[in-house]
Design an enzyme around this catalytic site. Sequence first.
Site, PDB file in Angstrom:
ATOM      1  N   ASN A 141      35.002 -20.414  -8.627  1.00  0.00           N
ATOM      2  CA  ASN A 141      36.295 -20.902  -9.117  1.00  0.00           C
ATOM      3  C   ASN A 141      36.323 -22.411  -9.382  1.00  0.00           C
ATOM      4  OD1 ASN A 141      39.428 -20.906  -9.267  1.00  0.00           O
ATOM      5  ND2 ASN A 141      38.953 -22.318  -7.600  1.00  0.00           N
ATOM      6  N   ILE A 193      47.860 -21.955 -16.539  1.00  0.00           N
ATOM      7  CA  ILE A 193      48.337 -21.535 -15.222  1.00  0.00           C
ATOM      8  C   ILE A 193      48.917 -22.763 -14.522  1.00  0.00           C
ATOM      9  CG2 ILE A 193      47.654 -20.456 -13.033  1.00  0.00           C
ATOM     10  CD1 ILE A 193      47.202 -18.636 -15.511  1.00  0.00           C
ATOM     11  N   TYR A 201      34.572 -29.058 -21.560  1.00  0.00           N
ATOM     12  CA  TYR A 201      35.150 -27.974 -20.750  1.00  0.00           C
ATOM     13  C   TYR A 201      34.917 -26.605 -21.419  1.00  0.00           C
ATOM     14  CZ  TYR A 201      38.798 -25.433 -18.121  1.00  0.00           C
ATOM     15  OH  TYR A 201      39.499 -24.533 -17.349  1.00  0.00           O
ATOM     16  N   ASP A 259      29.914 -30.422  -2.329  1.00  0.00           N
ATOM     17  CA  ASP A 259      30.027 -30.624  -3.783  1.00  0.00           C
ATOM     18  C   ASP A 259      29.304 -29.471  -4.480  1.00  0.00           C
ATOM     19  OD1 ASP A 259      29.858 -31.376  -6.430  1.00  0.00           O
ATOM     20  OD2 ASP A 259      29.405 -33.479  -5.985  1.00  0.00           O
ATOM     21  N   ARG A 301      43.349 -25.772  -3.655  1.00  0.00           N
ATOM     22  CA  ARG A 301      44.564 -25.856  -4.486  1.00  0.00           C
ATOM     23  C   ARG A 301      44.538 -24.734  -5.510  1.00  0.00           C
ATOM     24  NH1 ARG A 301      43.676 -30.237  -7.710  1.00  0.00           N
ATOM     25  NH2 ARG A 301      41.670 -30.878  -6.897  1.00  0.00           N
ATOM     26  N   SER A 359      37.781 -19.567 -18.867  1.00  0.00           N
ATOM     27  CA  SER A 359      39.048 -20.033 -19.441  1.00  0.00           C
ATOM     28  C   SER A 359      39.181 -19.543 -20.877  1.00  0.00           C
ATOM     29  CB  SER A 359      39.079 -21.562 -19.434  1.00  0.00           C
ATOM     30  OG  SER A 359      40.153 -22.033 -20.211  1.00  0.00           O
TER      31      SER A 359
HETATM   32  P1  NAP Z   1      42.749 -27.331  -9.446  1.00  0.00           P
HETATM   33  O1  NAP Z   1      44.128 -27.029  -8.968  1.00  0.00           O
HETATM   34  O2  NAP Z   1      42.469 -28.639 -10.085  1.00  0.00           O
HETATM   35  O3  NAP Z   1      41.748 -27.093  -8.204  1.00  0.00           O
HETATM   36  C1  NAP Z   1      40.374 -27.268  -8.393  1.00  0.00           C
HETATM   37  C2  NAP Z   1      39.659 -26.886  -7.114  1.00  0.00           C
HETATM   38  O4  NAP Z   1      38.252 -27.092  -7.323  1.00  0.00           O
HETATM   39  C3  NAP Z   1      40.043 -27.741  -5.928  1.00  0.00           C
HETATM   40  O5  NAP Z   1      40.015 -26.969  -4.754  1.00  0.00           O
HETATM   41  C4  NAP Z   1      38.937 -28.804  -5.899  1.00  0.00           C
HETATM   42  O6  NAP Z   1      38.717 -29.343  -4.617  1.00  0.00           O
HETATM   43  C5  NAP Z   1      37.758 -27.959  -6.311  1.00  0.00           C
HETATM   44  N1  NAP Z   1      36.667 -28.768  -6.856  1.00  0.00           N
HETATM   45  C6  NAP Z   1      36.677 -29.588  -7.930  1.00  0.00           C
HETATM   46  N2  NAP Z   1      35.485 -30.166  -8.096  1.00  0.00           N
HETATM   47  C7  NAP Z   1      34.690 -29.705  -7.081  1.00  0.00           C
HETATM   48  C8  NAP Z   1      33.356 -29.941  -6.691  1.00  0.00           C
HETATM   49  N3  NAP Z   1      32.559 -30.774  -7.376  1.00  0.00           N
HETATM   50  N4  NAP Z   1      32.891 -29.303  -5.603  1.00  0.00           N
HETATM   51  C9  NAP Z   1      33.681 -28.463  -4.894  1.00  0.00           C
HETATM   52  N5  NAP Z   1      34.954 -28.198  -5.208  1.00  0.00           N
HETATM   53  C10 NAP Z   1      35.454 -28.821  -6.288  1.00  0.00           C
HETATM   54  O7  NAP Z   1      42.231 -26.239 -10.477  1.00  0.00           O
HETATM   55  P2  NAP Z   1      42.858 -24.832 -10.923  1.00  0.00           P
HETATM   56  O8  NAP Z   1      43.819 -25.098 -12.010  1.00  0.00           O
HETATM   57  O9  NAP Z   1      43.246 -24.039  -9.738  1.00  0.00           O
HETATM   58  O10 NAP Z   1      41.569 -24.195 -11.609  1.00  0.00           O
HETATM   59  C11 NAP Z   1      40.670 -23.348 -10.903  1.00  0.00           C
HETATM   60  C12 NAP Z   1      39.675 -22.758 -11.896  1.00  0.00           C
HETATM   61  O11 NAP Z   1      40.404 -22.071 -12.915  1.00  0.00           O
HETATM   62  C13 NAP Z   1      38.828 -23.808 -12.613  1.00  0.00           C
HETATM   63  O12 NAP Z   1      37.531 -23.319 -12.817  1.00  0.00           O
HETATM   64  C14 NAP Z   1      39.540 -23.973 -13.945  1.00  0.00           C
HETATM   65  O13 NAP Z   1      38.665 -24.428 -14.944  1.00  0.00           O
HETATM   66  C15 NAP Z   1      40.034 -22.569 -14.190  1.00  0.00           C
HETATM   67  N6  NAP Z   1      41.164 -22.486 -15.121  1.00  0.00           N
HETATM   68  C16 NAP Z   1      42.356 -23.093 -14.826  1.00  0.00           C
HETATM   69  C17 NAP Z   1      43.407 -22.988 -15.728  1.00  0.00           C
HETATM   70  C18 NAP Z   1      44.755 -23.627 -15.485  1.00  0.00           C
HETATM   71  O14 NAP Z   1      45.593 -23.604 -16.398  1.00  0.00           O
HETATM   72  N7  NAP Z   1      45.028 -24.162 -14.335  1.00  0.00           N
HETATM   73  C19 NAP Z   1      43.219 -22.288 -16.922  1.00  0.00           C
HETATM   74  C20 NAP Z   1      41.998 -21.694 -17.183  1.00  0.00           C
HETATM   75  C21 NAP Z   1      40.974 -21.790 -16.265  1.00  0.00           C
HETATM   76  P3  NAP Z   1      39.485 -30.709  -4.136  1.00  0.00           P
HETATM   77  O15 NAP Z   1      40.917 -30.310  -3.907  1.00  0.00           O
HETATM   78  O16 NAP Z   1      38.797 -31.103  -2.888  1.00  0.00           O
HETATM   79  O17 NAP Z   1      39.316 -31.687  -5.254  1.00  0.00           O
END
Ligand code: NAP
Length: 252
Positions: free
Chosen positions: A90, A188, A155, A63, A15, A142
């Site tokens: 990621n 994001i 976090y 995991d 995702r 982040s």
């Molecule tokens: P997201 O849509 O919630 O997707 C998270 C992804 O990580 C999913 O593919 C999930 O797999 C996987 N994941 C979670 N726990 C896991 C585990 N224990 N082992 C393997 N895979 C795991 O997150 P996102 O918003 O794209 O964020 C991606 C990265 O960007 C993260 O590190 C987040 O902290 C960082 N970030 C995001 C934002 C934002 O605003 N979105 C801002 C700053 C930083 P499943 O689908 O199988 O659960």
Amino acid sequence: MLLKSKVAIISGATRGIGRAIALELGREGANIAFNYLKSKSEALDLEKEIKAIGVESKASQIDISDFDAVSEWVKKTKELFGGLDILINNAGIINDKALMFMEKEDWLKVINTNLNGVFNLTHAAIIGFMKQKSGNIVNITSVSGITGMAKQTNYAASKAGIIGFTKSLAKEVAAYNIRVNAVAPGFIETDMLDNLKEAYKKELLKNIPLARFGSPEDVAKVVKFLVSDAASYITGQTIIIDGGLSIQGGSF
Ligand code: NAP
């Protein structure tokens, strides 16, 4: 194509940001291995979508907080694809709570996934990178890890830890022609942002000079740049991708 025949491992690509990075690097010719925790059907769909671009892809349910499973995954990926060139750390989760309400488990789950996950995957890849005298690592941190954010002590600590990890490893392995960088997204539009209340999102927008939330592609394009030769003199850096949020003085 910038990354023709390279092999990339991306953690958590089913995702959001990870998915966009997988497609972006795939379109540049890289073969893509990625993992996920729960989203099996999304993972298989993405695997197909990447293969349709004309490169190889393999989804694995691993995991990221499981040291041994991650180590085995990297070994098998290298056997399957014939090597490894790029690592994108990621996978990440949030579990926001005021510290006074934060249970030990809330703390540990976020640290184990976000920070220990980066250690697990990078540890599994680094000796191979050193032996081949090349490698490229991008860690997704982040803005929260730079400016801090209320109710995100777990976090923000994990993400600040990733920035220190990035700088230290960059110094450690530069002599082996390995570059290590990070990107720090602001807000994001992914499932992670969906967890925030609408009223709060409206407030946040007022603090973003570019007046919009970012897209996963906004992040993926910077990651593509960092793993390409166009960034060959950049290491140990954290590139902020936040529409100007952090220059507002951390007012969120
Ligand atoms: P997201 O849509 O919630 O997707 C998270 C992804 O990580 C999913 O593919 C999930 O797999 C996987 N994941 C979670 N726990 C896991 C585990 N224990 N082992 C393997 N895979 C795991 O997150 P996102 O918003 O794209 O964020 C991606 C990265 O960007 C993260 O590190 C987040 O902290 C960082 N970030 C995001 C934002 C934002 O605003 N979105 C801002 C700053 C930083 P499943 O689908 O199988 O659960």
